[in-house]
Structures are given as C-alpha cells and as structure tokens.
Design a protein around this motif. Structure first.
Motif, mmCIF file in Angstrom:
data_model
loop_
_atom_site.group_PDB
_atom_site.id
_atom_site.type_symbol
_atom_site.label_atom_id
_atom_site.label_comp_id
_atom_site.label_asym_id
_atom_site.label_seq_id
_atom_site.Cartn_x
_atom_site.Cartn_y
_atom_site.Cartn_z
ATOM 1 N N ALA A 209 0.740 -1.157 0.076
ATOM 2 C CA ALA A 209 -0.011 -0.070 0.127
ATOM 3 C C ALA A 209 0.639 1.254 -0.001
ATOM 4 C CB ALA A 209 -0.818 -0.352 1.327
ATOM 5 N N ILE A 210 1.954 1.432 0.755
ATOM 6 C CA ILE A 210 2.938 2.685 0.901
ATOM 7 C C ILE A 210 4.805 1.947 0.118
ATOM 8 C CG2 ILE A 210 4.032 4.066 2.015
ATOM 9 C CD1 ILE A 210 1.443 3.955 4.133
ATOM 10 N N PRO A 211 4.177 2.012 -0.899
ATOM 11 C CA PRO A 211 5.823 1.184 -1.665
ATOM 12 C C PRO A 211 7.281 1.770 -1.157
ATOM 13 C CG PRO A 211 3.902 2.357 -3.466
ATOM 14 C CD PRO A 211 3.524 2.661 -1.869
ATOM 15 N N GLU A 212 7.033 3.136 -0.476
ATOM 16 C CA GLU A 212 8.504 3.663 -0.258
ATOM 17 C C GLU A 212 8.856 3.931 0.974
ATOM 18 O OE1 GLU A 212 11.673 6.007 -2.679
ATOM 19 O OE2 GLU A 212 10.304 7.251 -1.868
ATOM 20 N N ARG A 213 9.126 3.580 2.602
ATOM 21 C CA ARG A 213 8.595 4.768 3.597
ATOM 22 C C ARG A 213 10.321 4.933 3.378
ATOM 23 N NH1 ARG A 213 4.549 2.103 6.692
ATOM 24 N NH2 ARG A 213 3.680 0.338 5.138
ATOM 25 N N THR A 214 10.221 5.761 4.723
ATOM 26 C CA THR A 214 11.457 6.648 5.039
ATOM 27 C C THR A 214 11.232 7.032 6.563
ATOM 28 O OG1 THR A 214 10.925 8.005 3.430
ATOM 29 C CG2 THR A 214 12.344 9.544 5.188
ATOM 30 N N ILE A 215 12.609 6.285 7.016
ATOM 31 C CA ILE A 215 13.183 6.197 8.805
ATOM 32 C C ILE A 215 12.850 7.169 9.233
ATOM 33 C CG2 ILE A 215 14.321 4.792 9.495
ATOM 34 C CD1 ILE A 215 15.846 3.093 7.723
ATOM 35 N N THR A 216 12.701 7.514 10.324
ATOM 36 C CA THR A 216 12.311 9.199 10.810
ATOM 37 C C THR A 216 13.518 8.943 12.435
ATOM 38 O OG1 THR A 216 10.122 8.146 11.581
ATOM 39 C CG2 THR A 216 10.307 9.501 9.378
ATOM 40 N N SER A 217 13.789 7.375 12.172
ATOM 41 C CA SER A 217 14.406 6.997 13.968
ATOM 42 C C SER A 217 15.235 6.890 14.128
ATOM 43 C CB SER A 217 12.899 5.364 14.323
ATOM 44 O OG SER A 217 14.430 4.769 13.356
ATOM 45 N N LYS A 218 16.340 6.698 14.522
ATOM 46 C CA LYS A 218 17.784 6.734 14.436
ATOM 47 C C LYS A 218 18.739 5.771 14.698
ATOM 48 C CE LYS A 218 18.295 11.928 15.771
ATOM 49 N NZ LYS A 218 18.367 12.797 17.037
ATOM 50 N N PRO A 219 19.767 5.722 13.980
ATOM 51 C CA PRO A 219 20.697 6.463 13.804
ATOM 52 C C PRO A 219 20.557 6.554 11.825
ATOM 53 C CG PRO A 219 21.237 4.225 14.073
ATOM 54 C CD PRO A 219 19.640 4.599 14.067
ATOM 55 N N LYS A 220 19.857 5.689 11.126
ATOM 56 C CA LYS A 220 19.123 6.497 9.671
ATOM 57 C C LYS A 220 17.990 7.183 9.454
ATOM 58 C CE LYS A 220 20.836 0.871 9.081
ATOM 59 N NZ LYS A 220 20.314 0.010 8.317
ATOM 60 N N HIS A 221 17.992 7.724 10.439
ATOM 61 C CA HIS A 221 16.935 8.870 9.698
ATOM 62 C C HIS A 221 16.838 9.540 8.333
ATOM 63 C CE1 HIS A 221 15.182 13.286 9.380
ATOM 64 N NE2 HIS A 221 14.471 12.439 10.415
ATOM 65 N N GLY A 222 15.666 9.426 7.414
ATOM 66 C CA GLY A 222 16.236 9.691 5.991
ATOM 67 C C GLY A 222 16.041 8.861 5.095
ATOM 68 N N THR A 223 16.690 7.384 5.087
ATOM 69 C CA THR A 223 17.045 6.588 4.421
ATOM 70 C C THR A 223 15.467 6.071 4.285
ATOM 71 O OG1 THR A 223 18.761 6.086 6.130
ATOM 72 C CG2 THR A 223 17.961 4.630 4.289
ATOM 73 N N LYS A 224 15.786 5.526 2.557
ATOM 74 C CA LYS A 224 14.483 5.464 1.869
ATOM 75 C C LYS A 224 14.017 3.689 2.002
ATOM 76 C CE LYS A 224 13.217 9.868 0.591
ATOM 77 N NZ LYS A 224 11.924 10.326 1.543
ATOM 78 N N ILE A 225 13.113 3.145 2.314
ATOM 79 C CA ILE A 225 13.703 2.086 2.349
ATOM 80 C C ILE A 225 13.069 1.570 0.946
ATOM 81 C CG2 ILE A 225 12.450 -0.263 3.531
ATOM 82 C CD1 ILE A 225 12.492 1.028 5.861
ATOM 83 N N LYS A 226 12.516 0.374 0.110
ATOM 84 C CA LYS A 226 11.696 0.177 -0.403
ATOM 85 C C LYS A 226 10.922 -1.553 -0.052
ATOM 86 C CE LYS A 226 11.748 -1.224 -5.506
ATOM 87 N NZ LYS A 226 11.801 -2.598 -5.964
ATOM 88 N N VAL A 227 9.338 -0.658 -0.024
ATOM 89 C CA VAL A 227 8.927 -2.030 0.058
ATOM 90 C C VAL A 227 8.799 -3.444 -0.701
ATOM 91 C CG1 VAL A 227 6.532 -2.457 1.224
ATOM 92 C CG2 VAL A 227 7.434 -0.425 2.418
ATOM 93 N N GLU A 228 9.170 -4.670 -0.491
ATOM 94 C CA GLU A 228 9.042 -5.788 -1.612
ATOM 95 C C GLU A 228 8.243 -6.667 -0.908
ATOM 96 O OE1 GLU A 228 13.630 -6.548 -1.399
ATOM 97 O OE2 GLU A 228 13.936 -4.253 -2.150
ATOM 98 N N THR A 229 7.779 -7.145 -0.377
ATOM 99 C CA THR A 229 6.367 -7.657 0.600
ATOM 100 C C THR A 229 5.239 -7.097 1.204
ATOM 101 O OG1 THR A 229 6.492 -9.428 2.378
ATOM 102 C CG2 THR A 229 7.170 -7.528 2.837
ATOM 103 N N PRO A 230 4.059 -7.510 1.247
ATOM 104 C CA PRO A 230 2.180 -6.638 1.281
ATOM 105 C C PRO A 230 2.649 -6.298 3.041
ATOM 106 C CG PRO A 230 1.779 -9.150 0.316
ATOM 107 C CD PRO A 230 3.826 -8.228 0.479
ATOM 108 N N ASP A 231 2.783 -4.809 3.273
ATOM 109 C CA ASP A 231 2.545 -4.501 4.398
ATOM 110 C C ASP A 231 1.172 -3.720 4.182
ATOM 111 O OD1 ASP A 231 1.847 -1.803 2.448
ATOM 112 O OD2 ASP A 231 3.103 -0.333 2.404
ATOM 113 N N HIS A 232 -0.192 -4.458 3.875
ATOM 114 C CA HIS A 232 -1.535 -4.618 3.970
ATOM 115 C C HIS A 232 -1.824 -5.772 3.616
ATOM 116 C CE1 HIS A 232 -5.291 -2.734 5.093
ATOM 117 N NE2 HIS A 232 -5.891 -3.512 4.040
ATOM 118 N N VAL A 233 -2.856 -6.563 5.100
ATOM 119 C CA VAL A 233 -2.167 -8.019 4.602
ATOM 120 C C VAL A 233 -3.697 -8.440 5.579
ATOM 121 C CG1 VAL A 233 -1.557 -10.355 4.827
ATOM 122 C CG2 VAL A 233 -0.120 -9.404 4.406
ATOM 123 N N THR A 234 -4.960 -8.863 4.492
ATOM 124 C CA THR A 234 -6.358 -8.922 4.525
ATOM 125 C C THR A 234 -6.579 -10.635 4.243
ATOM 126 O OG1 THR A 234 -7.198 -8.360 2.792
ATOM 127 C CG2 THR A 234 -6.860 -6.718 4.440
#
Ligand code: NAD
Length: 370
Positions: free
Chosen positions: A203-228
């Motif tokens: 549902a959200i293909p790219e994530r941005t880390i807002t925690s430390k220490p990787k703040h600002g790093t992008k994550i490519k989502v490669e498995t379903p983040d919404h499963v029903t």
C-alpha cells in the motif's frame, strides 16, 4: 520435581523479557547463554546472574542442558532449532517457527525422529485473558461461534525501530511480524482451520526512516504491508483478519472479537497476557455495554511460560501447550493469506492441529501442573 536445565541462544532485545520471567518458574534453571556475539551473551549473563555465557557450539555440547530457548532472528530460527535437535535438545523458538513451510516441516520431522520436543512462540495465549476467553467459549457463553475479527492496524516501525528495513522485505511484513499472536490465539480459542482466503497489497511502496541512526533513509517495500483475509475453521466459524503497517493506529477496534449465536466475546490484545475480557449476551445485556468478566486463571505470566510448560511436560510425559504443531499451523495460515492473494485461490489447510489442553484455573504461583 527435578528442575530442567535451560540454555538460551540469542541474547538480543527480547532475551531480557525471557530472563526476567523465567525466574518466576522454579522448574526452569537457566544455566547458559549463547549468541553469535559472545560479548552480548556475557553481558546478559552478568545482568541476570546466569552462571555461564559461551559460543553456540559450547552450549550445544553441554549434555546437562535439556531445553534450548531459541531467541535468534526469524531467518535462522529453523537452522538453530535443527542444530539443537541434532545436539539432542528440546527446543522452543521465538515466532515464527520458520520463514517457510519447508523449513518448518524440517524442524518438526527432525524432532519427531529424534523423539525430542519442539515448541514455538507466542506463549501469550497462556495468559489469564486468553485462557479465560477460551473457557468462556468452551462453556457456551456466546453460543456457537459464527464469526470472528482479528485486527492489527498500525503504521509500521520506521518511526522508532533503529534498523526497520527487514520489516519490509520478504519474511517480514505485518503478517509475519504480528500475525503469530493473532493466529495462534484464534487457533487455541476456535480450533483447527479448514481454508484461508487472502488479498494483500503493497500500500505504501516507499518508506522513510524517521528514527535514529538511519533518519532520512528510504526503504523500498518488497513484501505486502497490508494483508487481509478470512479463515474458515472446522467448527464453521469464519474469521476476518487484517494485519497492516499501512494504516494509522486507532483505538476504535477490539484486537480480537468472537461473535456467537447468543452473544459476543471481546478478547484482549494477543501480544499481551492478562488483558480484560468482555462479554455481551443477547438474553441479558440488551441496551447495555459489554460486561467485563472476572479472571479465574493466574495473572502475571510473561514470555517463558511456554518454556516452563514444556519443562513440566517433559517431567510428567504430557503434551506441552506451545507446540511445534501449533506454531506450524500458524505459519501455514500466514503463508496461506499471501498464497491466496497471489493465486486468487483459497489455501486449503492440511497441517494437523489439535488445540492444546486449557490451563487449569487457580494454579499456584510458579507451577503449571496441579
Ligand atoms: N524485540 C521484541 O520486542 C520482540 C518481541 C517478541 C518477539 N520477538 C522475536 O524474538 C526474536 C528475537 O528478536 P530480538 O528483538 O531479540 O532480536 P535481536 O536482533 O535484538 O536479537 C537477536 C540475537 O540473535 C543473535 N543471533 C542471530 N543469529 C544467530 C545464530 N545463528 N546463532 C546465535 N545467535 C544468533 C544476534 O546476534 C542477536 O544478539 C525474533 O524472532 C522476534 O520476532 C521480539
């Protein structure tokens, strides 16, 4: 009763919870800690006054250790469990049992061949809230179960976890991360499942880390983040399940609700042990709120109760409750949602599953057999 000597492999985050709670069960004698990072094992051993910290190989070579609690990362759960079995030890692993059905089956088969026990987390279903929910259902408090809902709605872990990438890669996602709590509880309350349907999305293909220490790093989502999906149980009940890292958390839903022919049962959060159980009955509560039900089981268990139950089971020869079969049935259903989404067909459940015996109400402190 003779105490059971225990070793723990994997001394990361969750090990402190296990070590804290293991102290509540005199049958467990935690003797040795091991980790790929031996310094980490040593630090935990000092913190919890455990006699020995060493390499995995040394722990496995110690013939006095009967049970290994496997608290490594999911990707190596099966590999470590197989090493423990090869070394002649019973093993109980954190969730999931394995990341593929094939690996899960290998663990069960190896243990069967070696006449050793395999267990799997979660053990939260042994908590007073979940045992009470099961007892109410078994006692007919809501009649025959017709429907259930299980919701784990969140926005994912990138705002707080220091290294959240793995949650968005195959083997991660909300179902493999949190599903085990919900599916295990549904199984122990409702019994074996027959088939599973599913629709899942990224549902959200790219994530941005807002925690430390990787703040600002992008994550490519490669498995379903919404499963029903839906689970049809052998008793005819149909559960609707949502696990999501793509929604904002809200308090408007109950984690698990069971709807019966005579009323409705609200089951507490299966990621905890002792939450409140509430019931509403058609014949008594028209126009009224759900009614809280007093606990009848011992309160205060934490992670380790499944291992303590296995220790009692070894001594008395009875089945242990957080069984490998239960953990495998959970894995099979979790995979089933994703398979069904991919293929458009229901997943037919073939894994054999028997509900574990309920815990007796009113057990004394620190013991699990009457
Ligand atoms: N952290 C939590 O809140 C939490 C809650 C419930 C369940 N769990 C589960 O517990 C397990 C561990 O989680 P964690 O948060 O403690 O992870 P973690 O990364 O903090 O710790 C895992 C530890 O396992 C060690 N390890 C990895 N591979 C190993 C191997 N092959 N042999 C020996 N040691 C090895 C690592 O060095 C590390 O110390 C996971 O399955 C997770 O799903 C975690």
């Amino acid at each position: 009763m003779d105490r059971v000597r225990v070793g723990i492999i994997g001394c990361g985050n969750i090990s402190s919870s296990y070590l804290t709670n293991a102290r509540k069960f005199p049958i467990l004698e935690v003797m040795t800690l091991a980790d790929l990072d031996v310094e980490r094992a040593k630090a935990r051993a000092r913190e919890f006054s455990v006699p020995k910290a060493c390499s995995v190989a040394e722990l496995l070579a110690d013939e006095t250790i009967e049970i290994v609690i496997n608290l490594t990362i999911p990707a190596v759960h099966a590999e470590v469990a197989l090493q423990c079995i090869a070394a002649g030890k019973h093993v109980i692993s954190e969730k999931p049992l394995a990341v593929t059905r094939e690996d899960g089956k290998k663990v069960l088969a190896a243990a069967k061949k070696a006449k050793l026990r395999v267990g799997g987390a979660p053990d939260t279903f042994l908590g007073a809230g979940h045992q009470l929910a099961r007892k109410l259902l078994d006692d007919g408090a809501i009649g025959r179960p017709v429907a259930a809902t299980a919701y784990m709605m969140s926005h994912g872990h990138e705002s707080w976890h220091p290294d959240p990438e793995f949650y968005y890669k195959p083997g991660g996602g909300p179902m493999f991360d949190m599903g085990p709590y919900y599916i295990t509880d549904l199984l122990q309350i409702l019994g074996p499942a027959r088939r599973v349907s599913g629709i899942a999305s990224i549902a959200i293909p790219e994530r941005t880390i807002t925690s430390k220490p990787k703040h600002g790093t992008k994550i490519k989502v490669e498995t379903p983040d919404h499963v029903t999906g839906n689970i049809e149980f052998e008793n005819g009940c149909i559960a609707t399940v949502i696990t999501s890292f793509a929604t904002w958390y809200g308090q408007y839903y109950s984690p698990i609700t069971i709807f019966g022919t005579e009323g409705t049962l609200m089951v507490p959060d299966p990621n905890g042990f002792d939450g409140e159980v509430k019931v509403w009955r058609n014949d008594k509560h028209q126009g009224k709120e759900f009614q809280p039900v007093p606990f009848v089981h011992r309160l205060g268990y934490g992670r380790s109760v499944g291992a303590a139950d296995m220790a009692y089971a070894i001594r008395s020869g009875r089945p242990h409750r957080a069984s490998g079969e239960q953990a495998y049935a959970t894995l099979d259903i979790m995979e089933g949602f994703l398979d069904a989404s991919r293929t458009g067909k229901n997943h037919v459940v073939k894994a054999k599953y028997d509900r574990p015996a309920p815990l007796p109400p009113g057990l004394a402190e620190g013991v699990l057999d009457e």
